[in-house]
Design an enzyme around this catalytic site. Structure first.
Site, PDB file in Angstrom:
ATOM      1  N   CYS A 131       0.869  -1.184   0.000  1.00  0.00           N
ATOM      2  CA  CYS A 131       0.000   0.000   0.000  1.00  0.00           C
ATOM      3  C   CYS A 131       0.898   1.224   0.000  1.00  0.00           C
ATOM      4  O   CYS A 131       2.082   1.137  -0.364  1.00  0.00           O
ATOM      5  CB  CYS A 131      -0.970  -0.027   1.178  1.00  0.00           C
ATOM      6  SG  CYS A 131      -0.185  -0.003   2.808  1.00  0.00           S
TER       7      CYS A 131
ATOM      8  N   ASN B  51       2.212   1.451   4.403  1.00  0.00           N
ATOM      9  CA  ASN B  51       2.525   0.180   5.103  1.00  0.00           C
ATOM     10  C   ASN B  51       2.192   0.269   6.596  1.00  0.00           C
ATOM     11  O   ASN B  51       2.854  -0.349   7.420  1.00  0.00           O
ATOM     12  CB  ASN B  51       3.997  -0.232   4.890  1.00  0.00           C
ATOM     13  CG  ASN B  51       4.324  -1.654   5.349  1.00  0.00           C
ATOM     14  OD1 ASN B  51       5.440  -1.941   5.749  1.00  0.00           O
ATOM     15  ND2 ASN B  51       3.374  -2.557   5.299  1.00  0.00           N
TER      16      ASN B  51
ATOM     17  N   CYS C  97      -1.548   0.767   7.369  1.00  0.00           N
ATOM     18  CA  CYS C  97      -2.986   0.454   7.475  1.00  0.00           C
ATOM     19  C   CYS C  97      -3.356  -0.781   6.656  1.00  0.00           C
ATOM     20  O   CYS C  97      -3.590  -1.858   7.201  1.00  0.00           O
ATOM     21  CB  CYS C  97      -3.837   1.643   7.031  1.00  0.00           C
ATOM     22  SG  CYS C  97      -3.583   3.148   8.006  1.00  0.00           S
ATOM     23  N   ARG C  98      -3.425  -0.629   5.339  1.00  0.00           N
ATOM     24  CA  ARG C  98      -3.988  -1.701   4.508  1.00  0.00           C
ATOM     25  C   ARG C  98      -3.074  -2.909   4.360  1.00  0.00           C
ATOM     26  O   ARG C  98      -3.513  -4.046   4.552  1.00  0.00           O
ATOM     27  CB  ARG C  98      -4.345  -1.141   3.116  1.00  0.00           C
ATOM     28  CG  ARG C  98      -5.491  -0.173   3.141  1.00  0.00           C
ATOM     29  CD  ARG C  98      -5.614   0.579   1.830  1.00  0.00           C
ATOM     30  NE  ARG C  98      -4.481   1.487   1.636  1.00  0.00           N
ATOM     31  CZ  ARG C  98      -4.259   2.175   0.540  1.00  0.00           C
ATOM     32  NH1 ARG C  98      -5.070   2.054  -0.496  1.00  0.00           N
ATOM     33  NH2 ARG C  98      -3.221   2.985   0.454  1.00  0.00           N
ATOM     34  N   SER C  99      -1.802  -2.686   3.984  1.00  0.00           N
ATOM     35  CA  SER C  99      -0.978  -3.870   3.692  1.00  0.00           C
ATOM     36  C   SER C  99      -0.615  -4.694   4.929  1.00  0.00           C
ATOM     37  O   SER C  99      -0.600  -5.930   4.841  1.00  0.00           O
ATOM     38  CB  SER C  99       0.270  -3.503   2.862  1.00  0.00           C
ATOM     39  OG  SER C  99       1.120  -2.628   3.551  1.00  0.00           O
TER      40      SER C  99
ATOM     41  N   ASP D  93      -8.112   3.679   0.745  1.00  0.00           N
ATOM     42  CA  ASP D  93      -7.217   4.181   1.789  1.00  0.00           C
ATOM     43  C   ASP D  93      -8.041   4.725   2.970  1.00  0.00           C
ATOM     44  O   ASP D  93      -8.804   5.666   2.803  1.00  0.00           O
ATOM     45  CB  ASP D  93      -6.372   5.300   1.160  1.00  0.00           C
ATOM     46  CG  ASP D  93      -5.327   5.845   2.102  1.00  0.00           C
ATOM     47  OD1 ASP D  93      -5.345   5.483   3.299  1.00  0.00           O
ATOM     48  OD2 ASP D  93      -4.495   6.636   1.635  1.00  0.00           O
TER      49      ASP D  93
HETATM   50  P1  4NP Z   1      -1.874   2.762   4.037  1.00  0.00           P
HETATM   51  O1  4NP Z   1      -2.505   4.139   4.576  1.00  0.00           O
HETATM   52  O2  4NP Z   1      -1.320   3.061   2.665  1.00  0.00           O
HETATM   53  O3  4NP Z   1      -3.036   1.845   3.995  1.00  0.00           O
HETATM   54  O4  4NP Z   1      -0.814   2.374   5.031  1.00  0.00           O
HETATM   55  C1  4NP Z   1      -1.824   5.354   4.531  1.00  0.00           C
HETATM   56  C2  4NP Z   1      -0.949   5.671   5.551  1.00  0.00           C
HETATM   57  C3  4NP Z   1      -0.308   6.883   5.535  1.00  0.00           C
HETATM   58  C4  4NP Z   1      -0.531   7.766   4.492  1.00  0.00           C
HETATM   59  C5  4NP Z   1      -1.393   7.428   3.468  1.00  0.00           C
HETATM   60  C6  4NP Z   1      -2.043   6.227   3.495  1.00  0.00           C
HETATM   61  N1  4NP Z   1       0.100   9.022   4.500  1.00  0.00           N
HETATM   62  O5  4NP Z   1      -0.186   9.834   3.592  1.00  0.00           O
HETATM   63  O6  4NP Z   1       0.945   9.285   5.369  1.00  0.00           O
END
Ligand code: 4NP
Length: 159
Positions: free
Chosen positions: A18, A21, A23-25, A129
């Site tokens: 993602c 790294n 939340c989703r992955s 996201d």
């Molecule tokens: P992830 O979520 O891609 O599912 O881990 C996010 C975590 C942080 C950010 C964006 C999405 N960020 O912009 O910092």
């Protein structure tokens, strides 16, 4: 060949990717691993996760993602890392959580063989996201991942 005459097989290595790294992955990694354990497939499949971005390198999974997963009996572990060129060699499949991540990975793939390892979840489903939204976004992530990772395991282990 093993004593039983069966060829010893390396596990298939799957990397969920993602943006951050956090939340989703890491959720995908933990859900896929839990499903594999439950189905007795953990010897055949190995999972990891990474992010395309560098903002959260070294951070544990987001507390909101951890809380939502814990409520379903799933523990999110590990520290965020950024996907690297070596990941295209180490892993058999790189599964992007959405099309933006898919494009980033396709652009980062060093050659055609590496590029062919990059895909979305079954049905080309994207995992939205949840980072800038409320708790319902984290529930949606888990709902989607539980369904699609189950399909993924079936796909990867069918003969
Ligand atoms: P992830 O979520 O891609 O599912 O881990 C996010 C975590 C942080 C950010 C964006 C999405 N960020 O912009 O910092």
């Amino acid at each position: 060949m093993s004593a039983s005459g069966e060829a010893w097989r390396e596990p298939q290595r799957i990397l969920f990717v993602c943006l951050g790294n956090i939340c989703r992955s890491p959720s995908a990694e933990a859900i896929a691993r839990a499903l594999a354990v439950r189905q007795g497939l953990d010897h055949a499949l190995a999972f990891d996760s990474a992010g395309t971005g560098s903002w959260h390198i070294g951070d544990p999974p987001d507390p909101r993602a951890r809380e939502a997963a814990a409520a379903r009996g799933i523990e999110l572990t590990g520290r965020a890392r950024q996907v690297s060129a070596a990941d295209f060699e180490r892993f058999d499949l790189l599964i992007a959580m959405d099309r933006a991540v898919l494009r980033t990975l396709q652009g980062a793939a060093p050659d055609a063989e590496a590029r062919a390892k990059v895909r979305l979840l079954p049905g080309e489903h994207e995992v939205p996201d949840p980072y800038y939204g409320g708790p319902e976004g984290f529930e949606r992530v888990l709902d989607l991942l539980e369904a699609r990772c189950s399909e993924l395991l079936a796909e990867l282990t069918e003969r």
